[in-house]
Motif scaffolding. Structure first.
Motif, short mmCIF file in Angstrom:
data_model
loop_
_atom_site.label_atom_id
_atom_site.label_comp_id
_atom_site.label_asym_id
_atom_site.label_seq_id
_atom_site.Cartn_x
_atom_site.Cartn_y
_atom_site.Cartn_z
N ASN A 151 0.86 8.90 5.11
CA ASN A 151 1.70 7.38 5.56
C ASN A 151 3.11 8.35 5.74
O ASN A 151 3.60 7.65 6.83
CB ASN A 151 1.59 6.52 4.46
CG ASN A 151 2.47 6.84 3.20
OD1 ASN A 151 1.96 7.80 2.67
ND2 ASN A 151 3.45 6.12 2.78
N ALA A 179 -5.79 4.02 3.10
CA ALA A 179 -4.95 3.17 3.62
C ALA A 179 -4.28 3.43 4.98
O ALA A 179 -4.02 2.14 5.62
CB ALA A 179 -3.90 2.86 2.49
N GLN A 180 -4.37 4.43 5.28
CA GLN A 180 -3.90 4.89 6.69
C GLN A 180 -4.78 5.39 7.52
O GLN A 180 -4.34 5.91 8.78
CB GLN A 180 -2.34 5.67 6.60
CG GLN A 180 -1.54 5.17 5.74
CD GLN A 180 -0.70 4.08 6.25
OE1 GLN A 180 -0.77 3.60 7.55
NE2 GLN A 180 0.26 3.37 5.55
N HIS A 191 0.46 9.13 -1.68
CA HIS A 191 1.34 8.10 -1.88
C HIS A 191 1.31 7.93 -3.32
O HIS A 191 0.53 7.99 -4.11
CB HIS A 191 0.45 7.03 -0.98
CG HIS A 191 1.29 5.45 -1.15
ND1 HIS A 191 1.39 4.80 -2.30
CD2 HIS A 191 2.01 5.03 -0.25
CE1 HIS A 191 2.16 3.59 -2.04
NE2 HIS A 191 2.62 3.96 -0.71
N SER A 246 -5.94 -1.36 2.33
CA SER A 246 -5.31 -2.55 2.30
C SER A 246 -5.54 -3.35 3.53
O SER A 246 -5.31 -2.88 4.60
CB SER A 246 -3.73 -2.35 2.06
OG SER A 246 -3.36 -1.75 0.70
N ASP A 269 -8.27 7.66 -0.26
CA ASP A 269 -7.26 6.65 -0.05
C ASP A 269 -7.26 6.67 1.57
O ASP A 269 -6.69 7.38 2.31
CB ASP A 269 -6.20 7.08 -0.39
CG ASP A 269 -4.84 6.37 -0.23
OD1 ASP A 269 -5.17 5.18 0.56
OD2 ASP A 269 -3.76 6.25 -0.50
N HIS A 298 -3.23 -5.68 4.61
CA HIS A 298 -2.27 -6.00 5.42
C HIS A 298 -1.85 -4.92 6.45
O HIS A 298 -1.12 -5.09 7.38
CB HIS A 298 -1.01 -6.34 4.41
CG HIS A 298 -0.42 -5.16 3.65
ND1 HIS A 298 0.64 -4.37 4.07
CD2 HIS A 298 -0.89 -4.51 2.69
CE1 HIS A 298 0.83 -3.37 3.23
NE2 HIS A 298 -0.09 -3.49 2.18
N LYS A 299 -2.30 -3.77 6.31
CA LYS A 299 -2.14 -2.45 6.97
C LYS A 299 -3.35 -2.60 8.22
O LYS A 299 -2.98 -1.59 9.13
CB LYS A 299 -2.20 -1.28 6.33
CG LYS A 299 -0.91 -1.28 5.49
CD LYS A 299 -1.17 0.21 4.56
CE LYS A 299 -0.28 0.24 3.33
NZ LYS A 299 1.19 0.32 3.61
N ALA A 304 0.82 5.37 -4.84
CA ALA A 304 -0.52 4.60 -5.52
C ALA A 304 -1.57 5.60 -5.99
O ALA A 304 -2.35 5.12 -6.67
CB ALA A 304 -0.81 3.68 -4.15
N VAL A 313 -5.77 11.66 -0.08
CA VAL A 313 -5.60 10.72 1.26
C VAL A 313 -6.16 11.13 2.21
O VAL A 313 -6.07 12.42 2.50
CB VAL A 313 -3.81 10.56 1.11
CG1 VAL A 313 -3.26 11.91 1.44
CG2 VAL A 313 -3.34 9.62 2.00
N GLY A 350 -5.25 -4.83 -2.93
CA GLY A 350 -4.71 -4.09 -1.83
C GLY A 350 -5.17 -2.55 -2.47
O GLY A 350 -5.91 -2.32 -3.32
N ALA A 351 -4.79 -1.63 -1.61
CA ALA A 351 -5.23 -0.04 -2.07
C ALA A 351 -4.76 0.24 -3.42
O ALA A 351 -5.45 0.72 -4.31
CB ALA A 351 -4.77 0.81 -1.12
N THR A 352 -3.62 -0.22 -3.95
CA THR A 352 -2.95 0.23 -5.30
C THR A 352 -3.72 -0.49 -6.18
O THR A 352 -4.16 0.31 -7.20
CB THR A 352 -1.70 -0.49 -5.23
OG1 THR A 352 -0.83 0.02 -4.04
CG2 THR A 352 -0.93 -0.07 -6.55
N VAL A 402 -5.22 10.00 5.56
CA VAL A 402 -3.99 10.12 6.55
C VAL A 402 -2.78 9.95 5.66
O VAL A 402 -2.74 8.86 5.00
CB VAL A 402 -4.08 9.19 7.53
CG1 VAL A 402 -3.04 9.15 8.57
CG2 VAL A 402 -5.57 9.44 8.45
N1 PMP Z 1 -1.91 4.76 0.20
C1 PMP Z 1 -1.35 4.97 1.21
C2 PMP Z 1 -1.56 6.13 2.13
C3 PMP Z 1 -0.41 4.02 1.76
O1 PMP Z 1 0.18 4.12 2.83
C4 PMP Z 1 -0.14 2.71 0.99
C5 PMP Z 1 0.90 1.65 1.55
N2 PMP Z 1 1.88 2.44 2.05
C6 PMP Z 1 -0.83 2.45 -0.12
C7 PMP Z 1 -1.82 3.62 -0.72
C8 PMP Z 1 -0.57 1.28 -1.06
O2 PMP Z 1 -1.05 0.37 -0.43
P1 PMP Z 1 -0.58 -1.16 -0.91
O3 PMP Z 1 0.69 -1.11 -1.33
O4 PMP Z 1 -1.12 -2.00 0.18
O5 PMP Z 1 -1.28 -1.42 -2.01
#
Ligand code: PMP
Length: 407
Positions: free
Chosen positions: A176, A203-204, A124, A224, A201, A226-227, A126, A172, A94-96, A174
């Motif tokens: 979250n 992810a959003q 985030h 990620s 990043d 799942h998003k 992460a 980032v 995932g992104a993390t 966008v």
């Molecule tokens: N960056 C952002 C902006 C996120 O919204 C998220 C998940 N909420 C993450 C990173 C981390 O993603 P994940 O938990 O799927 O690794």
């Protein structure tokens, strides 16, 4: 009005048919995780029913087919974000994990005491904690671009923050927590002009707007599965091939080596070098199906539809007495955060749940941002392609009931 491309989207998501606490499900927690369309569920099921085998190592037909599906999905993802080559897509958890991979394999070997990594106050966790841990190991400094009261990036001192000590700019796209869309392309261009590598990043972002990594000009991009309507436990790292080539492995094990001897081992080319062990095969295949699904609708159509929906939701929420929308960014995507007087966001979330409305409450893994905006936590409604104006109306109606309880 719902455009034709999205008119039937709700029917593609079986879970949206269920009810919770006797009420129709109104799912507005999409920034945490989206629901899955039937085509993604089918792709995962088909893999287990027809192709299940370990990849890359087998000469038998099932293994060949599974390898083909796994690698075909990589190509779909590369096309989806316009990577120059399939090998620029590394599968991660995932992104993390993608951020941690870049920290370990790209930044750490070049980072020295006194060097700097530049992020923003909107990140985030992460995109904070991996850099904090790395800076502590090396004696480097984590620098932070501040945010304005409206929750946009405050770029007043950007040119000084981005300097010869900066070894990475990681931002980032966008938020979250608030939904701010950052105008990152000019910032990435400034970094490039100074020879500073960049990470986005996304992810959003990647589920809400068209993304072209070559046009953006970033060196790395993380997201990620799942998003973006795909399975959990799979994500991507996009990395410019010339940079991936020079990076050390992330984890050691099978499938990432060229040769192993006790005197020393050699490693495969990217992306295999970064994919040690048996990967999340069905996750990758499911993510490929999710990307197909999104491309079929078109990211521009999704973007335009969701923008109208969010504008409608902002206007609707502003009418609710006692409700305060947290952050007023110039451009918003995905999420709206709010508070209601002294009501605890968890209590707001709990009351909404009894009405069938699923939202999230808390610090949204953005504690420094919450501190900056002066709130310990918020309630957050976050939107996706299958949400409708009727969902917004249900949210508003449930919030009015909440207001009566707490205000
Ligand atoms: N960056 C952002 C902006 C996120 O919204 C998220 C998940 N909420 C993450 C990173 C981390 O993603 P994940 O938990 O799927 O690794």
């Amino acid at each position: 009005a719902i455009p034709p491309a999205l008119a039937h989207a709700r029917a593609d998501f079986p879970i949206l048919q269920r009810s919770v606490h006797g009420k129709p499900l109104v799912y507005l927690d999409n920034a945490a995780s989206t629901q899955k369309p039937q085509v993604v569920i089918d792709a995962v099921t088909r893999y287990y029913a027809n192709e299940n085998a370990n990849i890359h190592r087998g000469v038998h037909l099932l293994s060949t087919e599974a390898t083909g599906a796994y690698e075909t999905a990589r190509g779909k993802i590369a096309t989806f974000i316009n990577a120059a080559d399939d090998s620029e897509i590394v599968y991660t958890r995932g992104a993390t994990e993608s951020v941690n991979l870049v920290a370990h394999s790209f930044v750490e070997p070049k980072l020295q005491a006194g060097d700097e990594i530049l992020i923003s106050a909107m990140e985030h966790h992460a995109n904070i904690v991996p850099w904090q841990l790395l800076c502590e190991r090396v004696g480097a400094k984590l620098k932070v671009i501040p945010v304005t009261d409206d929750c946009d990036l405050d770029l007043t001192h950007f040119d000084e923050l981005l300097n010869e000590k900066t070894k990475l700019l990681s931002l980032v796209y966008v938020s979250n927590a608030i939904g701010t869309v950052n105008d990152i392309a000019p910032l990435l261009a400034k970094a490039k002009a100074k020879g500073i590598p960049t990470l986005v990043d996304a992810a959003q972002a990647i589920q809400h707007m068209p993304i072209d990594v070559q046009q953006l000009g970033c060196d790395f991009l993380v997201a990620s599965g799942h998003k973006i309507y795909g399975p959990t436990g799979i994500g991507i790292l996009y990395g410019r091939r010339s940079l991936l080539d020079g990076m050390r492995p992330y984890q050691g094990g099978g499938d990432m080596i060229a040769h192993v001897a006790f005197e020393g081992s050699t490693f495969k080319e990217p992306p295999s070098r970064f994919e040690a062990g048996t990967p999340h095969i069905e996750g990758a295949i499911g993510l490929g199906a999710a990307v197909d699904y999104l491309s079929g609708i078109g990211l521009q159509a999704i973007h335009d539809y969701e923008s109208d929906l969010i504008a409608y939701a902002v206007a609707k929420l502003q009418q609710i007495e006692g409700l305060t929308i947290v952050g007023n960014p110039r451009l918003r995507s995905g999420a709206i955060s709010f508070t209601m007087g002294d009501a605890h966001p968890h209590d707001i979330g709990t009351v909404l749940d009894t009405e069938g409305v699923a939202i999230r409450s808390g610090h949204h893994c953005c504690e420094p941002l919450m501190k900056r905006l002066g709130v310990p936590a918020t309630a957050r409604a976050s939107f996706s392609l299958y949400n409708t104006p009727a969902d917004v109306d249900a949210l508003a109606a449930a919030l009015k009931k909440t207001a009566i309880l707490f205000m």
